[in-house]
Design a protein around this motif. Structure first.
Motif, PDB file in Angstrom:
ATOM      1  N   SER A 125      -0.732  -3.084   4.545  1.00  0.00           N
ATOM      2  CA  SER A 125      -2.067  -2.958   5.165  1.00  0.00           C
ATOM      3  C   SER A 125      -2.766  -4.046   5.585  1.00  0.00           C
ATOM      4  CB  SER A 125      -2.623  -1.833   4.262  1.00  0.00           C
ATOM      5  OG  SER A 125      -3.333  -2.481   3.046  1.00  0.00           O
ATOM      6  N   PRO A 137      -3.103   2.798   7.848  1.00  0.00           N
ATOM      7  CA  PRO A 137      -3.735   1.401   7.689  1.00  0.00           C
ATOM      8  C   PRO A 137      -4.431   0.958   9.015  1.00  0.00           C
ATOM      9  CG  PRO A 137      -1.164   1.409   6.997  1.00  0.00           C
ATOM     10  CD  PRO A 137      -1.657   2.812   7.530  1.00  0.00           C
ATOM     11  N   ARG A 138      -5.460   0.188   8.965  1.00  0.00           N
ATOM     12  CA  ARG A 138      -5.809  -0.209  10.318  1.00  0.00           C
ATOM     13  C   ARG A 138      -4.890  -1.275  10.899  1.00  0.00           C
ATOM     14  NH1 ARG A 138     -10.706  -4.234   8.343  1.00  0.00           N
ATOM     15  NH2 ARG A 138     -11.094  -4.207  10.678  1.00  0.00           N
ATOM     16  N   ARG A 139      -5.370  -1.258  12.117  1.00  0.00           N
ATOM     17  CA  ARG A 139      -4.371  -2.339  13.145  1.00  0.00           C
ATOM     18  C   ARG A 139      -3.206  -2.055  13.170  1.00  0.00           C
ATOM     19  NH1 ARG A 139      -7.835  -7.511  10.532  1.00  0.00           N
ATOM     20  NH2 ARG A 139      -9.721  -7.295  11.790  1.00  0.00           N
ATOM     21  N   TYR A 140      -2.745  -0.714  13.518  1.00  0.00           N
ATOM     22  CA  TYR A 140      -1.240  -0.336  13.351  1.00  0.00           C
ATOM     23  C   TYR A 140      -1.053  -0.023  15.016  1.00  0.00           C
ATOM     24  CZ  TYR A 140       1.025  -0.242   8.998  1.00  0.00           C
ATOM     25  OH  TYR A 140       1.759  -0.664   7.798  1.00  0.00           O
ATOM     26  N   HIS A 141      -0.078  -0.739  15.470  1.00  0.00           N
ATOM     27  CA  HIS A 141       0.346  -0.371  16.747  1.00  0.00           C
ATOM     28  C   HIS A 141       0.926   0.996  16.905  1.00  0.00           C
ATOM     29  CE1 HIS A 141       3.694  -0.849  19.672  1.00  0.00           C
ATOM     30  NE2 HIS A 141       2.627  -1.086  20.449  1.00  0.00           N
ATOM     31  N   GLY A 173      -4.486   7.625   4.286  1.00  0.00           N
ATOM     32  CA  GLY A 173      -3.236   6.462   4.136  1.00  0.00           C
ATOM     33  C   GLY A 173      -3.019   5.737   5.586  1.00  0.00           C
ATOM     34  N   HIS A 221       3.188  -6.031  12.633  1.00  0.00           N
ATOM     35  CA  HIS A 221       2.568  -5.397  11.328  1.00  0.00           C
ATOM     36  C   HIS A 221       2.913  -3.973  11.042  1.00  0.00           C
ATOM     37  CE1 HIS A 221      -0.869  -4.744   8.626  1.00  0.00           C
ATOM     38  NE2 HIS A 221      -1.570  -4.002   9.549  1.00  0.00           N
ATOM     39  N   ALA A 222       2.631  -3.315  12.252  1.00  0.00           N
ATOM     40  CA  ALA A 222       2.812  -1.755  11.989  1.00  0.00           C
ATOM     41  C   ALA A 222       4.280  -1.461  11.609  1.00  0.00           C
ATOM     42  CB  ALA A 222       2.562  -1.229  13.206  1.00  0.00           C
ATOM     43  N   HIS A 246      -3.100  -0.368  -3.993  1.00  0.00           N
ATOM     44  CA  HIS A 246      -3.074  -1.049  -3.065  1.00  0.00           C
ATOM     45  C   HIS A 246      -3.226  -2.693  -3.808  1.00  0.00           C
ATOM     46  CE1 HIS A 246      -4.989  -0.264   0.991  1.00  0.00           C
ATOM     47  NE2 HIS A 246      -4.601  -1.252   1.177  1.00  0.00           N
ATOM     48  N   PHE A 298       0.823  -1.165  -0.003  1.00  0.00           N
ATOM     49  CA  PHE A 298      -0.072  -0.145  -0.138  1.00  0.00           C
ATOM     50  C   PHE A 298       1.015   1.197   0.150  1.00  0.00           C
ATOM     51  CE2 PHE A 298      -2.691   2.680   2.960  1.00  0.00           C
ATOM     52  CZ  PHE A 298      -3.350   3.335   2.001  1.00  0.00           C
ATOM     53  N   PRO A 305       0.250   4.797   0.072  1.00  0.00           N
ATOM     54  CA  PRO A 305      -1.000   6.069   0.169  1.00  0.00           C
ATOM     55  C   PRO A 305      -0.917   7.066  -1.219  1.00  0.00           C
ATOM     56  CG  PRO A 305      -0.354   5.600   2.238  1.00  0.00           C
ATOM     57  CD  PRO A 305       0.764   4.740   1.191  1.00  0.00           C
ATOM     58  N   HIS A 319      -9.095   0.744   0.945  1.00  0.00           N
ATOM     59  CA  HIS A 319      -9.106  -0.519   1.502  1.00  0.00           C
ATOM     60  C   HIS A 319      -8.210  -0.922   2.717  1.00  0.00           C
ATOM     61  CE1 HIS A 319      -9.950  -4.905   1.404  1.00  0.00           C
ATOM     62  NE2 HIS A 319      -8.437  -5.060   1.692  1.00  0.00           N
ATOM     63  N   ASP A 320      -8.629  -1.288   3.771  1.00  0.00           N
ATOM     64  CA  ASP A 320      -8.224  -1.696   4.918  1.00  0.00           C
ATOM     65  C   ASP A 320      -7.321  -0.534   5.660  1.00  0.00           C
ATOM     66  OD1 ASP A 320      -8.199  -4.110   5.678  1.00  0.00           O
ATOM     67  OD2 ASP A 320      -6.956  -5.258   4.390  1.00  0.00           O
ATOM     68  N   THR A 321      -7.809   0.664   5.340  1.00  0.00           N
ATOM     69  CA  THR A 321      -7.472   1.939   5.898  1.00  0.00           C
ATOM     70  C   THR A 321      -8.445   2.123   6.960  1.00  0.00           C
ATOM     71  OG1 THR A 321      -8.363   3.472   4.675  1.00  0.00           O
ATOM     72  CG2 THR A 321      -6.230   2.586   3.947  1.00  0.00           C
ATOM     73  N   LEU A 367      -8.185  10.340   8.637  1.00  0.00           N
ATOM     74  CA  LEU A 367      -6.846   9.303   8.619  1.00  0.00           C
ATOM     75  C   LEU A 367      -6.880   8.379   7.598  1.00  0.00           C
ATOM     76  CD1 LEU A 367      -6.907   8.686  12.538  1.00  0.00           C
ATOM     77  CD2 LEU A 367      -5.124   9.979  11.329  1.00  0.00           C
TER      78      LEU A 367
END
Lengths: 336, 549
Positions: free
Chosen positions: A180, B459-463, B457, A187-188, A154, A147, A149, B390-392, B453
């Motif tokens: 993503s 993304p979701r599930r980001y620590h 860009g 993951h992050a 994507h 991804f 941005p 998607h997935d953001t 957000l």
């Protein structure tokens, strides 16, 4: 200023501009319908609050025309959104024929890139401005997603299968690269950058400390795994010659005809029995678990580069031993 | 004034000293745990489901606090991943899916159609035990070690490399799923068999229609979820390759199966909420529901189409471009029945005589937030936009607008609407209106920033995240703390009303539904005499009478 606050990721690819226009259209259409509903809600709530008796009070009518009107009316704008959206999407996933492929291997938690010219990088991808770049993406473990941005693109990285997306950067700069699709603990941290450079600078970067092209590395893979023992130009070869194979249609033993692309080559290396070429026997051992994704990519690049007459002859690269090597005295000393 | 409405019935009718109702019909723990009374079972559901909601919210409080700084404030990556997974699993499978059918549906459905109980009272009790068993099972797995797959359990991550109590949690989810399935079956049978004389199909209240549509989704979709999750367990435990490509499986197969359940599940959550709104708006606008048949058929349109849109979760997952085109078109289609509903609710207000008690405030909030959420759904159905967002956080914001802004707020509206019927007591109007207002404002502040957000860009599930995303994350966290206050308020004033609230009387809202024609709380068998229905559900007086308090 305000625009900067709510919209700070500039579109830096040809796709990005299309996506932003499409977004603007959606915001305008949905925004005006939403505003209409909100205004009506407010107006009705105030106008018809208890205590304000309106002048005439007819019983509720059943205006079928109105019902069918607002049932069918959304179809118009929906059709525009759908067609426009589909057009942008199909463009983003149909690479122009001249796009150079760059290979992407994702794994927990890093991105590995291989340029056909030979440069390899991790978590950083250099690309030229103004030239289409096609990505062939695969994962070594779980599902990830590539991804960027600023490019508004994507694509998921799947284990066991190549996926593909392309872009053309329009501005020089360094942009975020994110994973993503949730892929576990870090993951992050599976992030990186895409550096878009002027074509001339990009060329310089490609040449800098290059250790030979991807195809050249593929040639070493080809020899390392002894592919040549069968895929040779020898008249008695047990396997098809791979020269000029890429992009052709291959008739299989079971009657199917498949296109020789990266996916086909990958499957044929890992599970050759699934796709035996017509006229040959099922003699190739499966290389599943023996060979890395990166080696497969290199081998594929090599096969793409193979022109008629390009297959090495066996003697040239691995001359058979002619006599027992002489043992030198210092080796013996060293062994002591 | 609403207070007059509430006080008058009390003055008119002297409260009887001992009133026989379902609450005091029998005593003791066993009389509750072995009850076959749908009303008691609804109360039995209400308590654990409310607890699950607050546990799920607590996990999200951790996440939102953590996300106030780019590097993260509180949690290690694994703890963070487990927190958002726990939030999702608890909220989706143990709160959102069951809450309205199991609590409000269970309580109201027989009352609304003039029945004594559901068709299968024992099955109803069994559903509750299944729910409890599944919930305790999953909570044990979540608390004992945690699950870090996200509520979507995507393979091959869930079947291969994540090492926590994934299989156990899935078992809990499947068990709770069968609880819903049994409830759905029960509802369908009840609606078919037990309608009071004269209660024809087109005299059914809209809440019943939506429960009916929801029940079909339960029946058709839950088995697929069970199959999808059991196959993950089979792969994890026996190493049989189904989803893991290393074992010869296909990782996308899981997504197809999972979303074949989980997309219709979105409508399981929202449809009963739409039913609640269709009850409340006519009542507080003193108007017949506009376009009754259109709203009823729209519910079935939604339920039917919901089975054919699942792959819109997979537009960038490497599915073929042609299937993406088909699923995008179908996703637009499902927006049409939703739009029909919004237009009809708005039109119901026209020439009404509107008052703004708490249930109405919640339901007006629902219409606004659901419209907003639904519109952003169009952005995601549009292929060219989805491939970017998607997935953001854009997606996160979108489905929270539907699930929280829509569903939770509708549930709050329904709970406030039927609370006097369930308990016989009226809660504080002032506090409940305040709660509605706070929830609405807190909600907007929490989730509006997430659209920003997402498009930029994140993304979701980001620590942890890039620094430029911080300002909007802080705003979102601030909003969520307001939202939290809004959620906590009913936890005080609703139980307080049980003891100190004024007696509500049988029909505090002067509503027309059958459930309001029996005392509050209703007697054990709902109606002393089986009612005979002679008119539609929303025959509010028209003309001048409409405006009389």
């Amino acid at each position: 200023m305000l625009a900067e606050l709510i919209f700070w990721t500039p579109g830096a690819s040809t796709t990005a501009q299309q996506v932003d226009w499409l977004l603007l259209f959606l915001v305008l259409v949905c925004g005006s319908v939403g505003l209409l509903v909100a205004v009506l809600l407010f107006y009705f709530c105030i106008r018809y609050r208890r205590g304000r008796v309106p002048k005439e009070l007819p019983p509720t009518k059943k205006p079928l025309l109105l019902e069918w009107g607002w049932t069918l009316a959304p179809l118009g704008p929906f059709a525009v959104m759908y067609v426009w959206g589909a057009h942008v999407y199909l463009t983003a996933y149909t690479p122009p024929p001249d796009a150079t492929p760059t290979y992407v291997v994702a794994k927990q938690w890093m991105w590995k890139f291989q340029h056909p010219e030979g440069q390899r990088e991790i978590n950083t991808l250099h690309v030229p401005v103004g030239q289409p770049v096609k990505l062939l993406i695969i994962s070594e473990d779980v599902i990830h997603s590539f991804f960027v941005p600023a490019f508004r693109i994507h694509m998921d990285a799947l284990p066991g299968r190549y996926t593909s997306v392309w872009f053309q950067a329009t501005q020089e700069g360094t942009y975020h690269l994110f994973c993503s699709q949730y892929c576990g603990t870090d993951h992050a941290g599976m992030t990186g950058q895409v550096i878009a450079m002027k074509p001339a600078d990009y060329q310089k970067w490609l040449n800098f400390e290059s250790d030979g092209s991807l195809a050249l590395r593929g040639r070493q893979v080809f020899l390392k795994y002894r592919c040549l023992s069968c895929h040779s130009t020898n008249a008695h070869a047990r396997a098809p010659v791979l020269e000029g194979l890429f992009g052709k249609s291959v008739p299989l033993k079971d009657g199917r005809v498949v296109k020789a692309d990266d996916g086909y080559i990958r499957r044929s290396i890992l599970k050759p029995s699934d796709q035996i070429v017509a006229g040959f026997d099922d003699v190739m051992p499966p290389f599943e678990g023996q060979i890395t994704e990166e080696e497969i990519i290199a081998a594929s690049a090599y096969i793409q580069s193979l022109e008629p007459g390009g297959t090495p002859s066996r003697v040239e690269d691995y001359p058979p031993p002619t006599k027992t090597p002489a043992i030198k005295s210092e080796d013996i000393d060293h062994a002591k | 004034m609403p207070s007059e409405v509430l006080v008058k019935p009390i003055l008119r009718r002297r409260p009887p000293q001992v009133e026989h109702n379902y609450l005091n019909a029998s005593r003791g723990m066993a009389s509750w745990l072995l009850t076959k009374d749908h009303k008691r079972i609804a109360i039995l559901y209400l308590i654990p489901i409310t607890a699950m909601f607050f546990i799920g919210a607590l996990y999200m409080a951790l996440v939102r606090i953590h996300l106030m700084t780019p590097t993260g404030l509180l949690l290690s990556p694994d703890a963070y991943n487990k927190s958002f997974t726990a939030h999702g699993v608890i909220m989706v499978f143990f709160f959102l899916v069951p809450v309205v059918p199991a609590v409000l549906g269970n309580f109201c459905l027989p009352l609304m159609i003039g029945a004594k109980d559901l068709a299968f009272p024992r099955l109803n009790l069994l559903s509750w035990y299944l729910y409890m068993f599944g919930a305790i099972w999953a909570m044990t797995a979540i608390l004992a070690g945690g699950v870090d797959t996200g509520w979507t359990f995507y393979t091959p991550y869930s079947s291969q490399s994540s090492h926590y109590n994934v299989a156990l949690t899935m078992v809990g989810v499947v068990i709770a799923g069968f609880s819903s399935l049994a409830t759905g079956l029960n509802f369908i049978a009840t609606i078919h068999w037990l309608r009071a004389p004269g209660m024809s199909w087109f005299r059914l209240p809209m809440f019943v229609w939506t429960l009916y549509a929801t029940s079909f989704i339960f029946l058709l979709a839950v088995p697929v979820l069970a199959i999808a999750l059991i196959l993950v367990i089979v792969e994890r435990v026996f190493g049989i390759g189904i989803y893991d490509p290393a074992l010869g499986g296909d990782p996308l197969l899981f997504q197809h199966l999972f979303w074949f359940y989980s997309h219709p599940a979105v409508y399981i959550m929202i449809l009963p909420g739409m039913g609640i709104v269709s009850e409340v708006i006519p009542c507080f606008a003193r108007r017949e529901l506009f376009g009754y048949k259109f709203v009823a058929f729209a519910s079935f349109g939604i339920a039917w189409l919901s089975f054919f849109v699942w792959a819109h979760h997979m537009f960038v997952a490497g599915i073929s471009a042609y299937s993406a085109l088909v699923f995008s078109a179908l996703s637009f289609m499902v927006a049409i029945p939703s739009a029909i509903k919004v237009f009809n609710w708005t039109a119901t207000l026209y020439k009404g005589s509107i008052t703004f008690e708490a249930p109405m405030l919640f339901c007006l909030g629902f219409v606004a937030l659901f419209t907003f959420g639904g519109m952003t759904g169009l952005f995601l159905a549009t292929l060219g936009v989805d491939m970017h967002v998607h997935d953001t956080y854009f997606v996160v914001a979108h489905f929270h607008f539907i699930m929280v802004g829509g569903m939770v707020i509708a549930y709050m509206g329904g709970l406030h609407y039927w609370w006097p019927k369930m308990t016989g007591r009226m809660y504080s109007q002032w506090w409940s209106k305040l709660a509605a207002l706070i929830i609405f404002i807190g909600f907007f502040l929490t989730f509006l920033p997430q659209f920003v957000l997402g498009y930029n860009g994140m993304p979701r599930r980001y620590h942890h995240y890039a620094p430029e995303f911080q300002a909007w994350n802080v705003l979102s966290t601030a909003g969520s703390s307001i939202l939290g206050v809004g959620y906590l308020l009913p936890l005080f004033y609703l139980p307080y009303s049980l003891r100190h609230g004024p007696r509500a009387g049988s029909n505090p809202w002067r509503a027309t539904g059958l459930e309001w024609q029996t005392p509050s709380p209703p007697p054990r068998d709902n109606f002393e005499v089986t009612p005979i229905v002679v008119r539609g559900p929303y025959q509010y007086p028209q003309g001048k009478a409409q405006h009389e308090p």
